[in-house]
Design an enzyme around this catalytic site. Sequence first.
Site, PDB file in Angstrom:
ATOM      1  N   ARG A  34      42.700  28.208  35.779  1.00  0.00           N
ATOM      2  CA  ARG A  34      41.800  28.791  36.925  1.00  0.00           C
ATOM      3  C   ARG A  34      40.500  28.719  36.288  1.00  0.00           C
ATOM      4  O   ARG A  34      40.069  28.995  35.391  1.00  0.00           O
ATOM      5  CB  ARG A  34      42.281  29.984  37.405  1.00  0.00           C
ATOM      6  CG  ARG A  34      41.158  30.984  38.217  1.00  0.00           C
ATOM      7  CD  ARG A  34      42.014  32.073  38.960  1.00  0.00           C
ATOM      8  NE  ARG A  34      40.889  32.765  39.534  1.00  0.00           N
ATOM      9  CZ  ARG A  34      40.245  33.711  39.461  1.00  0.00           C
ATOM     10  NH1 ARG A  34      40.200  34.077  38.178  1.00  0.00           N
ATOM     11  NH2 ARG A  34      39.400  34.146  40.359  1.00  0.00           N
ATOM     12  N   HIS A  58      37.453  45.901  39.022  1.00  0.00           N
ATOM     13  CA  HIS A  58      38.198  44.704  39.409  1.00  0.00           C
ATOM     14  C   HIS A  58      38.607  43.980  38.060  1.00  0.00           C
ATOM     15  O   HIS A  58      38.030  44.573  36.784  1.00  0.00           O
ATOM     16  CB  HIS A  58      37.468  43.499  40.025  1.00  0.00           C
ATOM     17  CG  HIS A  58      36.203  43.029  39.603  1.00  0.00           C
ATOM     18  ND1 HIS A  58      35.202  44.117  39.733  1.00  0.00           N
ATOM     19  CD2 HIS A  58      35.622  42.241  38.933  1.00  0.00           C
ATOM     20  CE1 HIS A  58      34.118  43.557  39.029  1.00  0.00           C
ATOM     21  NE2 HIS A  58      34.154  42.279  38.601  1.00  0.00           N
TER      22      HIS A  58
END
Length: 373
Positions: free
Chosen positions: A296, A286
């Site tokens: 974020r 990932h």
Amino acid sequence: MSAPSQLSKHPHNNYFDFGAARQVPETHTWEGLYEHPLVDGGVGAAEDAVPVVDLRDPHAAEAVARASEQWGTFLLEGHGIPSELLARVEAGIASMFALPASEKMRAARQDGQSHGYGLPPIASYFPKTTRSEGYTLSPANLRAELRKMWPDAGEDYRHFCDVMEEFHRQMRLASDKLTVLFLAALGVAGVEAERKIVDTMSETVTMHLNWYPKCPDPKRTLGLATHTDSGFFTFVMQSHVSGMQLFRRGPDRWPGLVGVPPGALIVNISDLFQILTNGRFCSTYHRAVVNRDSTRVSVAYHLGPPAGVKVAPLREAVGCGKPAYRTVTWREYFLVRKEAFATGGSALQMVSLSPGDHKNHGDGADQISEISS
Ligand SMILES: C=C1C[C@]23C[C@@]1(O)CC[C@H]2[C@@]12CCC[C@@](C)(C(=O)O1)[C@H]2[C@@H]3C(=O)O
Ligand SMILES: O=C(O)CCC(=O)C(=O)O
Ligand SMILES: [Fe+2]
């Protein structure tokens, strides 16, 4: 017990002022990021919807098994962690990363340390720098670590420590519940055996806080380089802004975890769990991308065994077959992974007893372009 250290030198650990830079500098520009297409991996997506598991579901163990075998990643709901606590964690992390650079740098990760502020350990294996700041902490050293940033131990410090300790308590409860489901899925029976494995699996807890500032040209850079986590499993709590992408094979593509339901935690199976389950559960590559409009934050809550404990395929997982992996400790595995990065190989393949014979989605590290670039 603290996490094993895998650090050598951190060439990228100088402070970079993202707010001041109008463009993505050459040092942060990554090639080959879109060689494999991005697809919708959000809940309800037609093809690549990442599985959702609800801990309250009476059939949760089967759902956990399916998701861990087919994806290595799932979204967890019904975990019992109050959403107002998650909101306080997010706000606390954002304020911490908003501190002046000089205050954050007091906590900078030193060579050879597994904890501290700065880029994550794998950053040193890549020629390019990511657009993020990180902070690795363990619950045991949290107060001492954060005191480096807040030496006066004032209100902000005390508040953030309290929030993170409460977060840890709640995450432990959720991880114990999930571990029981993992073991049920694997057919590990007997309360005593179960208790021992549950305790060992989560004996080393490490929290890695990520802060990804918004970016004027997000397609040219990465927030966190492509990797698999190396312990047993990881929970990722993210802000309302999406950013994680998973690597899937056949055809090779990147499902993006967009539109994750608020409050859902992402669960990633990690390398030692793939070994423990003899390859039945898969550890998935990932990465995190950045966003043009919003900064974020995420927290990865990594669970693993003590650094020197031997991990071998479980008897229940091997059955009448053969063990697919050799016995390895987490400490040793970090060294194997370092070598894998240096040679363009895969750490899991290097500890495999039958290299090349894997269903794992991530075993082609050398074929994911930004890893080999
Ligand atoms: C327990 C750990 C897992 C981790 C290495 C560490 O000692 C502390 C940081 C963790 C993290 C977070 C970002 C991605 C990652 C690959 C990295 O470089 O640091 C993971 C590590 C891992 O899973 O191996
Ligand atoms: O921020 C994210 O979505 C990914 C975090 C992650 O993978 C990690 O910290 O290990
Ligand atoms: Fe990760």
